[in-house]
Scaffold this active site. Structure first.
Site, PDB file in Angstrom:
ATOM      1  N   GLY A  95       0.901  -1.217   0.021  1.00 31.08           N
ATOM      2  CA  GLY A  95      -0.015   0.046  -0.357  1.00 31.08           C
ATOM      3  C   GLY A  95       0.996   1.112   0.012  1.00 31.08           C
ATOM      4  O   GLY A  95       2.021   1.058   0.447  1.00 31.08           O
ATOM      5  N   CYS A  96       0.552   2.587  -0.402  1.00 28.30           N
ATOM      6  CA  CYS A  96       0.967   3.622  -0.574  1.00 28.30           C
ATOM      7  C   CYS A  96       1.600   4.295   0.667  1.00 28.30           C
ATOM      8  O   CYS A  96       2.700   4.577   0.903  1.00 28.30           O
ATOM      9  CB  CYS A  96       0.023   4.767  -1.202  1.00 28.30           C
ATOM     10  SG  CYS A  96      -1.312   4.921  -0.801  1.00 28.30           S
TER      11      CYS A  96
END
Length: 305
Positions: A114-115
């Site tokens: 995930g970012c």
């Protein structure tokens, strides 16, 4: 030349991956017409004829898409949260440790990070490698992010509004979907307080972690912290570690639209913060996919990035 099918190639992440592949000398996109994007038979045919499949779908749809694969020799990179903490999937963050690149290069199932998680973990890895953190001191993660991470509808809203939009906290219930992977791969025993903030700019994440000396197992200076990060990321082609209290600006929305990640260390020896800046659509999503594919196929890690 390796053929890549992107399932969900008409969404935000998928479109960005298509942009990367278009300039990559060794990857070719297997395209599907927009009208056929939900045709299971067509998708099945294209997936099984490809060298690699990138899933740019919601969690349940990603799991369903895997059932269309008949060949176990097709490499899969999943950008959803469905498999990020799964023991049989390789976490696609090569900078995690000295072994991670080798694991990615041999894996047929890669979970794209995930970012927010990427930024948080890049901040935590060097500290955890030296067992510097006091395990009984909870952490707070503050992450400013651009609106492109929210998908097409959010992008449309921000682009079409004529009124100023203030920065907005979200996921206030402390159940953000990136927390489990941050805890697992960041070796956190106590659940951190995570404060994501949606900002009125398109791209970029600036995640900062405030620290006090009491967070550490023993007293350590900013210079020692800096040297720890420099040493840990010395083999990374994408890392930029700024000197303590560098005058280099770390504005939230300024990214170079690359796979680069920047680390900032600011404060005093008693109170300071570690901040990581990435492009949420680059290192935080699509760029990370290309980096993993490069490693998996034996290409230079930064090819096309």
């Amino acid at each position: 030349m390796k053929n890549i099918f992107v399932d969900g190639q008409h969404g935000t992440t998928g479109l960005e991956i298509k942009r990367y592949i278009a300039k990559h000398p060794m990857l070719a996109l297997v395209e599907i017409d927009y009208e056929e994007r939900r045709d299971s038979n067509r998708r099945k045919t294209l997936m099984n004829a490809s060298d690699a499949v990138v899933l740019c779908l919601p969690e349940e749809a990603s799991i369903e898409a895997l059932s269309l694969l008949e060949s176990q020799k097709v490499i899969v990179v999943d950008t959803s949260t469905a498999h990020r903490t799964h023991s049989e999937w390789t976490y696609g963050l090569p900078e995690m440790n000295v072994n991670q690149k080798a694991l990615i290069s041999e894996s047929f199932r890669i979970a794209n990070p995930g970012c927010h998680a990427s930024a948080a973990l890049l901040a935590l890895f060097p500290l955890q490698s030296k067992a510097l953190l006091n395990k009984m001191m909870p952490l707070t993660l503050i992450s400013h992010t651009g609106y492109t991470g929210g998908g097409k509808e959010l992008i449309k809203m921000y682009k079409n509004t004529k009124k100023p939009i203030s920065a907005q906290h979200y996921a206030l219930g402390q159940m953000h979907k990136h927390i489990p992977e941050i805890m697992k791969f960041g070796a956190l025993e106590i659940r951190p307080t995570f404060l994501p903030i949606l900002c009125n700019y398109p791209r970029g994440i600036l995640l900062s972690i405030p620290f006090h000396q009491s967070n550490f197992a023993h007293k350590i200076s900013l210079t020692e912290i800096y040297n720890t990060y420099v040493d840990y990321y010395k083999e990374s082609v994408f890392a930029v570690v700024h000197e303590p209290n560098s005058t280099q600006k770390y504005l939230h929305g300024e990214t170079s639209e690359t796979n680069q990640f920047e680390i900032f260390i600011n404060g005093t020896d008693e109170n300071f913060q570690i901040a990581v800046r990435i492009d949420n659509l680059g290192k935080g999503a699509s760029g990370a996919v290309i980096q993993s594919l490069n490693l998996r196929f034996g290409f230079p890690e930064d090819m096309g990035l």
